[in-house]
Write a protein that holds these residues in place. Sequence first.
Motif, mmCIF file in Angstrom:
data_model
loop_
_atom_site.group_PDB
_atom_site.id
_atom_site.type_symbol
_atom_site.label_atom_id
_atom_site.label_comp_id
_atom_site.label_asym_id
_atom_site.label_seq_id
_atom_site.Cartn_x
_atom_site.Cartn_y
_atom_site.Cartn_z
ATOM 1 N N ILE A 172 16.190 40.001 81.443
ATOM 2 C CA ILE A 172 16.476 39.049 82.525
ATOM 3 C C ILE A 172 17.968 39.049 82.821
ATOM 4 O O ILE A 172 18.378 39.071 83.982
ATOM 5 N N ALA A 173 18.779 39.086 81.778
ATOM 6 C CA ALA A 173 20.224 39.096 81.994
ATOM 7 C C ALA A 173 20.629 40.307 82.830
ATOM 8 O O ALA A 173 21.491 40.209 83.707
ATOM 9 N N SER A 174 19.981 41.444 82.604
ATOM 10 C CA SER A 174 20.392 42.629 83.361
ATOM 11 C C SER A 174 19.921 42.521 84.820
ATOM 12 O O SER A 174 20.599 42.987 85.734
ATOM 13 N N TRP A 175 18.774 41.883 85.054
ATOM 14 C CA TRP A 175 18.329 41.687 86.445
ATOM 15 C C TRP A 175 19.236 40.691 87.165
ATOM 16 O O TRP A 175 19.558 40.865 88.335
ATOM 17 N N VAL A 176 19.595 39.645 86.445
ATOM 18 C CA VAL A 176 20.499 38.656 87.038
ATOM 19 C C VAL A 176 21.798 39.337 87.445
ATOM 20 O O VAL A 176 22.328 39.115 88.533
ATOM 21 N N GLU A 177 22.271 40.215 86.578
ATOM 22 C CA GLU A 177 23.495 40.954 86.855
ATOM 23 C C GLU A 177 23.401 41.644 88.222
ATOM 24 O O GLU A 177 24.320 41.573 89.031
ATOM 25 N N SER A 178 22.265 42.276 88.483
ATOM 26 C CA SER A 178 22.177 42.991 89.757
ATOM 27 C C SER A 178 21.930 42.045 90.934
ATOM 28 O O SER A 178 22.090 42.439 92.081
ATOM 29 N N ALA A 179 21.521 40.817 90.642
ATOM 30 C CA ALA A 179 21.318 39.851 91.736
ATOM 31 C C ALA A 179 22.584 39.056 92.045
ATOM 32 O O ALA A 179 22.730 38.516 93.136
ATOM 33 N N LEU A 180 23.506 39.000 91.090
ATOM 34 C CA LEU A 180 24.683 38.138 91.249
ATOM 35 C C LEU A 180 25.503 38.377 92.532
ATOM 36 O O LEU A 180 26.026 37.424 93.095
ATOM 37 N N PRO A 181 25.601 39.633 93.027
ATOM 38 C CA PRO A 181 26.346 39.816 94.278
ATOM 39 C C PRO A 181 25.804 38.960 95.419
ATOM 40 O O PRO A 181 26.538 38.635 96.351
ATOM 41 N N TYR A 182 24.531 38.593 95.381
ATOM 42 C CA TYR A 182 23.957 37.796 96.469
ATOM 43 C C TYR A 182 24.250 36.304 96.323
ATOM 44 O O TYR A 182 23.943 35.521 97.213
#
Length: 693
Positions: A172-182
């Motif tokens: 989940i942390a790695s998915w959040v990482e890729s969502a953070l730019p939004y």
Amino acid sequence: MSTSLLALTYALDAPVDTLRNVGQASARRLAKLDIHTVRDLLLTLPYGWESFRSVEIAELAREGPASVVGTVVSIRSMVTRFKKMRLTEASVTDPSGGRLRVVWFNDRFVLKNLHGGDRVALAGTVKLGPGGRPEMANPTYERLGGEAAAPKRVSEHMPKYHLVDGLTSRQIASWVESALPYAARLDDVLPPDIRKSHHLLDVADAVRQGHKPENDGEYAKARLRMAFAELFELQAAFAMTRARIAAEPATPIPYRQEVIDAFKAGVGFELTRAQRKATWDAFKDMQGPVPMNRLLNGDVGSGKTAVAAACAAMAHAAGMQTVVMAPTEILARQHLAKFRAYLEASFPGLTVELLVSGLGAAERRRVRTATASGHCALVVGTHALIEDDVEFLNLGLAIVDEQHRFGTRQRELLRGKGRGRPHFLAMTATPIPRTLALALYGEMSLSVLDEMPPGRLPVETEVIDPDHRDRAYGLVRAEVAAGHQAFVICPLIEESELVVARSAVAEFERLQKDVFPAPIRLGLIHGRLKEKDEVMQRFATGEIQVLVATAVVEVGVDVPNATVMMIEGADRFGLAQLHQFRGRVGRGSAGSRCLLLADDPSSQSLARLELVERTRDGFMLAEEDLRLRGMGELLGPRQHGMSDVAMDALHQPELLNEVREAAEQVVREDSDLEHHPALKAAVIRRLELTSIS
Ligand code: ADP
Ligand code: MG
């Protein structure tokens, strides 16, 4: 807006698997956590953080979180004899010369990913085993490439997210990482002036700091902001709902003293102070042109039905009909009997009828006609009531029992049976502390029955050591031999209903064979069973003597001959829930017992259970649940539609008051939220999703 900005905005509402590194299977798992879109992923903060000191294995002399890097000496899998669990065991060393024992339970992949000789990074909680030897159970691990490779995913700080099978916090942390730019694109539901006056972060900062805080202070500020916003949305939704209901006039039901006098004369007992107060609250509401919208909260056996009956009598005197909806047929039948007993002697013209799907066609037609013609004043029933062909001449009052068992739509359909908007009374036996009621059902007013009718024998409650289970079985057999009945509740397994049902079946078979053999008549009820009502009926008539049950038995069925409630795995239930189980016995004149058996008889869990032993106050136990285990405990996971962040914030009642005031002011000044589009969108999402009526 440029194309790229448009794409970014769109991305927030896009399904999570549009993120490059989220697959469809992961998306399905996230959906179970109510994470559907990129926005959901960003707004779901970790519930905690773990800091793992990075140490050498030889230094692992105290218990607690730690991370190490070492080499796998050996690794193997086996199945445990006792609980049939798959267990993978490894031994890890590092240049310090220390040795760490590591076990993983039910992880099929470890053995594929890790082999003897691999370098590995581990983060987890150290326990000291026999001889002070360090051990870690279920640590996060990462196989490292070469000698110099540093761990990428296993770091000293790990967020902890709520999980379901097949997900890890690391993923989940790695998915959040890729969502953070939004995150920068998130609209803020909190108006800037409110954010400012309450010293709250804006949403983008809160999301960044909440997922990746530099320190505890940042994390706490992010959580506070998210909790505030969530409660604010909810309270704004309540304020709008209240305004909407107030705008739909109801027919006033005037208060008449002679009605209450006749009711008191016919009901067969003296009303308790709490019943009188609640009845009076309801009468005051019903007199007005704004529809009543009231929640009656009272422990099992506190006498909610009498309050409902008094309201029905008042409606009848004003020429209006009442409908009562219960979640099961057997409950509806019990209501029918009570309403008739309370009302028919004093109010000869007040006909009470039953409408459930089990009726024959002719009977059903007769009741429908009586209802449509207004001849029948009070109809009691189940979901069958909300079908299209059921009509009322003049419905003035709608009552729902065990209201949390119905969805918004069902309640709305019931209310829709009136010509205007009927007055509405919801009843629940779940003891809900006041703060929680305000947070969850803020659109309703609240009456509490905090007092039991006199003369009930207390249920003698006892915590029994699992080693003495045979004594508990003996007590059950003795009661059955004396002509009484018993419940045996199976432990709560936190898995799918299918698994729960299977284990209940297994327990039932074991009990039948080894513990309560013929001629003792055993029955089984669980959530997956289609014939739940029939089984309850057979128990109610005494055909079944010992009922083996999962938590489904909670709903308020009255079986006065049941005198023993034996609860296995009692430590896994919330205190308020144990109290509800206990309320299933002690309804007759014979003395009753509640036997609590703990799976894990640690002193902490025993101390909790002893509270149930000592107190009969359901609200007190509910407050204790809140203090010990948080709000989710009371209502079951996800029933409440509130995140744990918001739940935690409810520990500060003054915060909730602040939020309420702020939300009410915004809605007062901008009733359609025209000037608060982000808030409006959030409120609409909520009104669609939650139980708000
Ligand atoms: P619940 O709140 O669980 O729905 P009920 O309305 O079924 O409780 O009442 C439980 C029992 O207590 C019923 O048998 C009812 O007749 C009885 N009862 C209710 N109020 C009183 C009272 N004031 N005095 C004595 N008995 C009462
Ligand atoms: Mg009841």
